[in-house]
Design a protein around this motif. Structure first.
Motif: not given
Length: 572
Positions: A136-153
């Motif tokens: 769960e912690e590992r998934r939170a690491v990459w999903t937080s980065r994906m959310c940042e990319l999603s909003g920026a795009i």
């Protein structure tokens, strides 16, 4: 007869003559509808061509997101990319520019993506820290980065969407010269050479075999045709010569080298855990769901930061420049008249809409016109819009079947490295091809080309090695400057644009005369008898409403009317 009707009559007659001349160059023109069974087969060609281009993106994106190599969500990301590609391709071909082009994930967005994820707050934790984390912690690491990319795009795409639909991009095209396009696009490929080297170095023999086969198939055997049996109702079973190597060099190369890796895996030539083994990530297929419908916000709510948005804007600008150059080329290939200004505006706006949706869906990437599919039209002589619409349907279906997406994720890393060596080189070459319009004997032009290519590589490499060097006292501003100065395509495009527009030079020397002929646009309203670029529905009402001629994305748009509204207000 009214003056307007006389104009439409002359224009329609000119179009008929031009269409008859173009028609001989293709088997199916843009408005033709092949039989449904041929549509499926030809749509499959577009789908397979697209897969060869899109499959490389997750191999760079996922490690930058701190994802494990065996994470089954990798297959969900590529399925999302393919699903969004199908959705936007259908919108673009049906209501956008109406050309038979495929809109999908692009390498251009990887450059700003890597710059954003290179910021101190988004860099991956150390390997030991990641290994000690729970699932769960590992998934939170990459999903937080994906959310940042999603909003920026998604937010950065609004520039292209509104700029396209309201004709703002078209009004600044005179500043986008060949000496701006060349460094902007070429630097996309040049900047990513580190990733090609890293992937290929996993096993240089396999990587070398990959780019050697790809070279042989695409360059040496492109005219070699394979006999195939075809059944026709009129003539029965006949032999048809199929240009296999010209149409599918990438897929053939992947299949052969994948099989070679499989043999070396079975015979234990590659030891356990070797990156070239075919069973290294087999659990991804086992864990992937059979059916999964991608949806907006599937990784979490998108987050937005100024640094991220401005960084992604560089990718949007690069894609805009690239698509503008593809539109007239595609029109010629599929026997269509040159795209009018309203079709260019609508195409760019729809591409921006597609990039915004790709961000919201969580693909981690934007959308752009696939040059590979444009080339496929020239090879197959099939430029039918209906074929691309069928291809879009196939992509949507494939994006829902999770197991199929997982197959492409388990391609051995050295094979991908070999593909990178060729694909990134071709992107660089496509950018440099814009120099055909300029005078390469001019010392002025050579100076601009050399500096706008070399300086961005120097600056961005130094910035990545000294991430904390900018300290203005405002943390947000530090992050913005760090991302902008670390994005080579933005630095190169700005340097090339400024130098070309500020240093004195003649139009012929700068390539503007030849470029104007390539990008000649007209906008004089839609024909009364219909037009290739008209909407498939509602044109009777649109022609009846006079106000539609003021909107830059409408088929009835007349150039200058939209901007005249603002000039009139200013004068009054």
């Amino acid at each position: 007869m009214s003056r307007n009707s006389e104009y439409f009559a002359v224009r329609t007659e000119e179009r008929r003559d031009a269409d008859e001349g173009r028609k001989g160059n293709v088997t199916y023109g843009i408005d033709d509808t092949p039989p449904w069974y041929l549509c499926i087969f030809m749509a499959l060609q577009h789908y397979l061509t697209m897969i060869g281009a899109i499959v490389a993106i997750p191999f760079i994106l996922c490690p930058a997101l701190c994802m494990e190599e065996t994470d089954p969500d990798r297959s969900n990301i590529i399925s999302t990319m393919i699903f969004v590609t199908g959705l936007i391709t259908w919108l673009q071909a049906t209501f956008g520019c109406r050309l038979p082009i495929v809109q999908g994930g692009t390498i251009s967005f990887l450059v700003p993506t890597l710059a954003i994820l290179g910021l101190p707050e988004w860099r991956c934790p150390s390997h030991d820290v990641l290994v000690a984390m729970s699932a769960e912690e590992r998934r939170a690491v990459w999903t937080s980065r994906m959310c940042e990319l999603s909003g920026a795009i998604a937010v950065a795409a609004l520039f292209q969407m509104f700029g396209g639909y309201f004709g703002l991009i078209g009004s600044v095209l005179r500043f986008v010269t060949p000496l701006t396009i060349a460094p902007t696009v070429a630097l996309v490929g040049l900047t990513l050479f580190d990733h090609a080297a890293h992937a290929a170095a996993q096993q240089w023999g396999i990587a070398a075999g990959t780019f050697t086969l790809l070279t042989i198939f695409s360059q040496c055997m492109s005219e070699v045709k394979i006999p195939t049996l075809v059944w026709r109702r009129q003539s029965g079973i006949t032999i048809n010569w199929f240009p296999l190597f010209k149409l599918f060099p990438v897929l053939l190369t992947i299949a052969i080298m994948w099989a070679v890796c499989g043999i070396l895996t079975i015979t234990d030539v590659f030891e356990a855990g070797h990156p070239a083994r075919t069973d290294l990530k087999i659990n991804i297929i086992e864990d992937a769901p059979w059916f999964r419908v991608p949806y907006p916000g599937q990784w979490g709510a998108p987050t937005v930061s100024v640094a991220g948005v401005l960084g992604m804007l560089a990718g949007v600008l690069a894609c805009t420049v690239e698509s503008i150059s593809y539109y007239p080329t595609t029109a010629r290939m599929c026997a269509a008249p040159p795209p009018p200004l309203h079709a260019i505006n609508r195409g760019l706006g729809t591409e921006g809409l597609g990039t915004a949706l790709a961000g919201l869906w969580g693909s981690g990437n934007g959308t752009n016109t696939f040059g590979e599919n444009v080339g496929a039209i020239g090879v197959t002589k099939v430029g039918s819009r209906r074929v691309v619409q069928w291809a879009a349907g196939l992509m949507i279906v494939q994006g829902v079947v999770g197991k199929l997406g997982a197959v492409f994720i388990i391609i051995p890393q050295p094979v991908v490295g070999g593909l990178f060596c060729v694909m990134f080189g071709m992107i660089c070459a496509f950018g440099l091809s814009a120099l055909q319009y300029v005078d390469l004997n001019s010392s002025r032009n050579l100076y601009i080309i050399g500096f706008s290519l070399f300086f961005p590589l120097v600056l961005t490499r130094w910035m990545s090695a000294h991430s904390g060097v900018i300290q203005t006292g405002v943390t947000a501003l530090d992050a913005v400057l760090q991302v902008l100065l670390s994005t080579s395509i933005l630095v190169g495009g700005i340097v090339g644009c400024l130098l070309d527009n500020l240093i004195p030079g003649t139009d012929e020397e700068r390539g503007l005369t030849a470029w104007a002929k390539e990008m000649s646009l007209e906008a004089a309203g839609a024909s009364e008898e219909g037009d290739t670029y008209d909407f498939p529905v509602g044109m009777t009402l649109i022609r009846r409403w006079k106000w539609t001629s003021y909107l830059p994305f409408m088929p009835t748009y007349e150039a200058g009317k939209f901007t005249a509204l603002f000039k009139r207000k200013k004068d009054s």
